[in-house]
Write an enzyme that holds these catalytic residues in place. Structure first.
Site, PDB file in Angstrom:
ATOM      1  N   GLY A 129      -4.748  -0.288  -1.890  1.00  0.00           N
ATOM      2  CA  GLY A 129      -3.380  -0.798  -1.735  1.00  0.00           C
ATOM      3  C   GLY A 129      -2.460   0.269  -1.196  1.00  0.00           C
ATOM      4  O   GLY A 129      -2.870   1.121  -0.415  1.00  0.00           O
TER       5      GLY A 129
ATOM      6  N   GLY B 299      -0.547   3.169  -6.042  1.00  0.00           N
ATOM      7  CA  GLY B 299      -1.601   4.145  -6.277  1.00  0.00           C
ATOM      8  C   GLY B 299      -1.174   5.227  -7.260  1.00  0.00           C
ATOM      9  O   GLY B 299      -1.957   5.657  -8.110  1.00  0.00           O
TER      10      GLY B 299
ATOM     11  N   GLU C 122      -7.698   4.053  -2.215  1.00  0.00           N
ATOM     12  CA  GLU C 122      -7.670   3.787  -0.773  1.00  0.00           C
ATOM     13  C   GLU C 122      -6.276   3.276  -0.453  1.00  0.00           C
ATOM     14  O   GLU C 122      -5.948   2.124  -0.746  1.00  0.00           O
ATOM     15  CB  GLU C 122      -8.733   2.762  -0.392  1.00  0.00           C
TER      16      GLU C 122
ATOM     17  N   CYS D 272      -5.661  -1.826   6.835  1.00  0.00           N
ATOM     18  CA  CYS D 272      -5.237  -0.494   6.382  1.00  0.00           C
ATOM     19  C   CYS D 272      -5.538   0.588   7.409  1.00  0.00           C
ATOM     20  O   CYS D 272      -4.892   1.632   7.417  1.00  0.00           O
ATOM     21  CB  CYS D 272      -5.875  -0.156   5.045  1.00  0.00           C
TER      22      CYS D 272
END
Length: 504
Positions: A203, A208, A225, A259
């Site tokens: 995310g 995070g 990630e 991403c």
């Protein structure tokens, strides 16, 4: 006890039975997961259509085909990955067994993302299962339909391997290796209050940090990630037509919600008009004159993210696209020109079909521009000059680097996939997944023979003992060359006997 606590307890109880550790059981679970993916392809595809307007062909292409490949690799290589790994010895340990033994960590929490709800949730889960762990799967609540389908179908396949391995001849439905927990922020927060042996989160960096903070309370390791603004430098020497074709595909696939999508272009001013025109041609080829009606063009996940992306465009010059429809969460493939470094669109990861072009004087300024910002998850460079490519690799930092293409490094199982700095920590894919979710336990097994050799380490300490210790410890043995190993073994035995006599 909350639903989340119960799920964790079920997974912990299941893991403590030891049933997830035998390789046969792990392989059975992996094959069951593969059956789930293939047999329920229509359910998965229908959910993705509702969530992101993904096409029927786009589902296997961008979500499930890579998962099947990862599962096949894990099944074929699991015995090799899980085997003890011999390491180099010194003369003191030449007759000993010295190796690394991979062991399961325990219970792993996998928190998925909404942009590729199946790929980024099940990809790490493959490694978690292969390593012999139990897992809690938390799909993103933002991809509502995929989350619901995942909750329904995963339990129909996982934990159903028969016959059950010892020491658990039967187990009840309350003990599950891979329970699925759905819900929103409050459910995720409750999960994060529990103790896990590893947490995987995909995310943004803001969440995070919260995941890492929660994990710190239990000293739980994390794999994060987190994406970021992945730059794409176009060298003036490259084939602009091919470069823009690949960039157009990489940027607008999944409506830009990837991403590792190229977040912005860096190029010299003389290239800007050509880049815009080439992207215009490719958008028309890929998505027709009306991307809104094209089956292969996606949608923004919801209206909240639609408004967020549109707000980023404000104040910039639109060179291509810009059409939008909030009621359908539709934003056309959009290119911005002459974007300033302090523009709104350059302050956060776009995660949408908007591609800014920032002009730079050349590779020197491009490298400085990249290094002045947070480290990205991916870095792209288009150039025929290998020296220039190597220079960018050497003088920048990013999770991964891809020259002359976009996205496809994600498909290479041999490459570790992960971020650095603000774009994340840890990695997975292929054997890297297995290692990430294993404890690589160092083991040394000695015999009780030749105790005289150990006198060099026992008090009283002397200069002579130190000299012998230095000789034995600093002589490394390369076990890859059997002849040398045999010769050194003979020398070691002779030296050990002589030393034993001397010390006595």
């Amino acid at each position: 006890m909350s639903r989340e606590q119960q799920a964790v307890e079920r997974a912990r109880t299941a893991f403590l039975t030891g049933r997830s550790k035998p390789l046969d059981y792990r392989i059975g679970q992996l094959k069951a997961l593969q059956r789930c993916i293939t047999e329920r392809q229509k359910d998965i595809s229908d959910a993705l259509k509702k969530d992101l307007n993904k096409s029927e062909i786009g589902t296997p292409l961008y979500e499930t085909l890579g998962l099947e490949g990862e599962i096949m690799l894990a099944v074929n290589k699991l015995a090799q990955w899980a085997a003890p790994r011999p390491v180099e010895k010194n003369l003191l340990t030449l007759s000993d067994q010295v190796f690394i033994q991979p062991q399961p960590l325990g219970v792993v929490l996998v928190i998925g993302a909404w942009n590729y709800p199946w790929a980024v949730t099940l990809q790490p889960l493959i490694g978690v299962i292969a390593a012999g762990n139990a897992a809690i799967v938390k799909p993103s609540e933002v991809s509502v339909h995929s989350s619901k389908v995942m909750e329904e179908i995963l339990p129909l396949y996982l934990d159903k391997v028969t016959p059950p391995p010892p020491p658990c001849p039967v187990w009840s439905d309350c003990e599950r290796d891979v329970p699925v927990v759905t819900g929103g922020v409050s459910e995720t927060q409750e999960l994060l209050r529990q103790r896990f042996d590893h947490i995987v989160y995909t995310g943004n960096s803001s969440v995070g940090k919260l995941v890492m903070e929660a994990a710190a309370r239990h000293l739980t390791p994390v794999t994060l990630e987190l994406g970021g603004k992945s730059p794409c430098y176009i060298d003036k020497q490259c084939d602009i037509t091919i470069a823009c074709r690949r960039i157009t595909w990489g940027k607008f696939t999944n409506c830009g919600q990837t991403c590792i999508a190229p977040d912005y272009i860096l190029c010299e001013p003389s290239l800007q008009d050509r880049v815009v025109e080439e992207i215009r041609k490719n958008v028309k080829e890929f998505y027709s004159d009306d991307p809104k009606s094209c089956v292969d063009y996606g949608r923004i996940i919801n209206q909240r993210h639609f408004r967020r992306v549109m707000a980023l465009v404000e104040g910039s010059t639109i060179a291509l696209g810009g059409e939008n429809d909030e009621s359908l969460s539709y934003i056309a493939p959009t290119v911005l020109r002459d974007v300033k470094p302090d523009a709104k669109v350059m302050q956060e990861e776009i995660f949408g079909p908007v591609l800014p072009i920032v002009t730079v004087s050349g590779v020197d300024e491009a490298i400085r521009f990249i290094n002045e910002r947070e480290k990205p998850l991916a870095l792209y460079v288009f150039s025929p000059d290998n020296k220039l490519i190597r220079r960018i690799i050497d003088e920048t930092s990013s999770g991964g680097v891809l020259a002359n293409d976009c996205l496809v490094h994600f498909s290479v199982s041999a490459l570790p996939f992960g971020g650095v700095g603000n774009s994340g920590m840890g990695c997975y894919h292929g054997r890297h997944s297995f290692d990430q979710f294993s404890h690589l336990r160092g083991c040394l097994l000695k015999s009780l023979a030749m105790e005289g050799v150990n006198k060099m380490r026992y008090p009283p300490h002397t200069a002579k003992k130190l000299g012998w210790a230095r000789f034995f410890i600093l002589q490394q043995v390369d076990l890859g060359f059997l002849g040398r190993m045999a010769a050194l073994a003979v020398l070691a035995v002779i030296a050990a006997v002589m030393l034993q006599r001397y010390l006595q």
